[in-house]
Design a protein around this motif. Structure first.
Motif, PDB file in Angstrom:
ATOM      1  N   LYS A   1       0.734  -1.119  -0.117  1.00 11.82           N
ATOM      2  CA  LYS A   1      -0.131   0.163  -0.500  1.00 11.82           C
ATOM      3  C   LYS A   1       0.743   1.264  -0.127  1.00 11.82           C
ATOM      4  O   LYS A   1       0.837   2.216  -0.989  1.00 11.82           O
TER       5      LYS A   1
ATOM      6  N   ARG B   1       0.632   4.523  -2.883  1.00  8.06           N
ATOM      7  CA  ARG B   1       1.024   5.379  -2.727  1.00  8.06           C
ATOM      8  C   ARG B   1       2.137   6.377  -3.186  1.00  8.06           C
ATOM      9  O   ARG B   1       1.865   7.505  -3.700  1.00  8.06           O
ATOM     10  N   GLN B   2       3.599   5.979  -2.565  1.00 12.47           N
ATOM     11  CA  GLN B   2       4.249   6.334  -3.204  1.00 12.47           C
ATOM     12  C   GLN B   2       4.219   6.693  -5.003  1.00 12.47           C
ATOM     13  O   GLN B   2       4.182   7.926  -5.461  1.00 12.47           O
TER      14      GLN B   2
ATOM     15  N   ASP C   1       1.844   9.464  -6.092  1.00 12.23           N
ATOM     16  CA  ASP C   1       2.290  10.746  -6.085  1.00 12.23           C
ATOM     17  C   ASP C   1       3.199  10.793  -7.382  1.00 12.23           C
ATOM     18  O   ASP C   1       3.436  12.232  -7.383  1.00 12.23           O
TER      19      ASP C   1
END
Length: 189
Positions: free
Chosen positions: A89, A93-94, A97
């Motif tokens: 997860k 997310r990284q 981004d």
């Protein structure tokens, strides 16, 4: 690290893709040729070697996606499964981004190029296709097609050469974007 990259390389080959000669386990997406032609880098992979080594790979042109883990899910303890899930997860997310940042920079570059371009009056590609310019622009010998969202924000550009060669702007958002030809008289879906 070789003890991790070799099984990963074998998994890529088992999926029917020609694996890259070098595999980097840094968690970043790396592109490679899946057919031995060095200019066609439609293959991709990412490999994490910290903790329980895991990765994913595929071929964008074929729509293939595979995942790989150095340890099967079933012998993992509940704590290992939870830690692995949380790590995945965080990586997702990284990546999201990083993608948003790349697309933001690409949108700024697209706006600079679009502003510098001239409204298209004539382009050999459009003449051959029998198409009117419909709000496109020209920069040098490249036809610029704007890629906008439903609010009209410019996100990226597609360029078309005189010979018909087409390229999307590197890093630019494509998903959910379009170029509207004419004025719609009803609801667009």
């Amino acid at each position: 690290m070789n003890n991790l990259t070799n099984p990963f390389r074998l998994a890529i080959a088992a999926a029917g893709l020609e694996p890259p000669t070098e595999i980097i386990g840094d968690g970043a997406i790396h592109r490679f040729s899946t057919n031995g032609k060095p200019t066609q880098k439609n293959g991709w992979y990412l490999l994490h070697t910290d903790g329980i080594a895991a990765g994913a790979f595929g071929d964008w042109s074929e729509g293939l996606t595979h995942t790989w883990c150095s340890k099967a899910d079933t012998p993992m303890t509940e704590a290992e499964r939870f830690a692995q899930s949380e790590r995945i997860k965080a990586m997702q997310r990284q990546r999201a981004d990083d993608l948003a940042l790349r697309q933001q920079f690409a949108a700024a570059e697209a706006l600079k190029r679009w502003t510098a371009a001239q409204p298209c009056a004539h382009h050999d590609y459009l003449v051959r296709k029998g198409i009117k310019p419909h709000g496109t622009r020209v920069l040098g010998d490249r036809l610029l097609i704007p890629l906008r969202d439903v609010e009209g924000n410019l996100h990226s550009l597609q360029t078309i050469g005189q010979d018909g060669s087409k390229r999307f702007q590197s890093g630019g958002r494509i998903k959910g974007c379009f170029h509207l030809i004419g004025e719609p008289s009803s609801l667009l879906v």
